[in-house]
Design a protein around this motif. Sequence first.
Motif: not given
Length: 201
Positions: A63-64, A70-75
């Motif tokens: 899941x992305x 914050x605009x941060x992407x989580x992987x």
Amino acid sequence: MFTFIVTVAASPSAWAVNKCTGPDGRVVFQDAPCAATAKKSETVKTWDSNLSGRSTRGTWEFRRTKDDMTGRTGCLVISPVTTPEPKGDFKFIPVNLAISVAPTGTVFGVRTSTDKDLFHNDINGMGVKLDNLDFVALDIKGGQHVMGSSKGPQLIESLSSARTVRLRLRFWPYDTLYDTMAIDTAGFAQAFAQAKSCAGM
């Protein structure tokens, strides 16, 4: 920092536990109704997902996520859910493994699948058993619905060669440790590779 931003859909139904305060002020939690001599009687809801026996039928997922603030992407890598082995009518919310992958490192977590605050405050004895490793303690508490291990990187590295994962957990308000049904690791390696690609690793 031990943080997961994950939403997992579930449709829990209520399951009641009785909180009984005795004449001496002592509080106990029990399935049976409180005694007539109880000073106070309350119903406390835990949750039942009706997912018993389905832990090995799900799939590992990549899941992305994106944090709007914050605009941060989580992987993330999310396992199928599991529950303690059915024993009578005592039921719990399902749990799953959630692994966060970032260039700075990976974080291993066990979480209740709907963010209900159901892990016990006493974490002693809670842990993870991969078939190819000794029992590893869950010794990091990230709130009431997330647990982790200081040996998380070792667990993650060993998941690809393991066949199954089982958990030993304690759920509020009970003091007993419960062993979960096994989670099949088939599909983990592919989901983990996608998470690493997402994180630019």
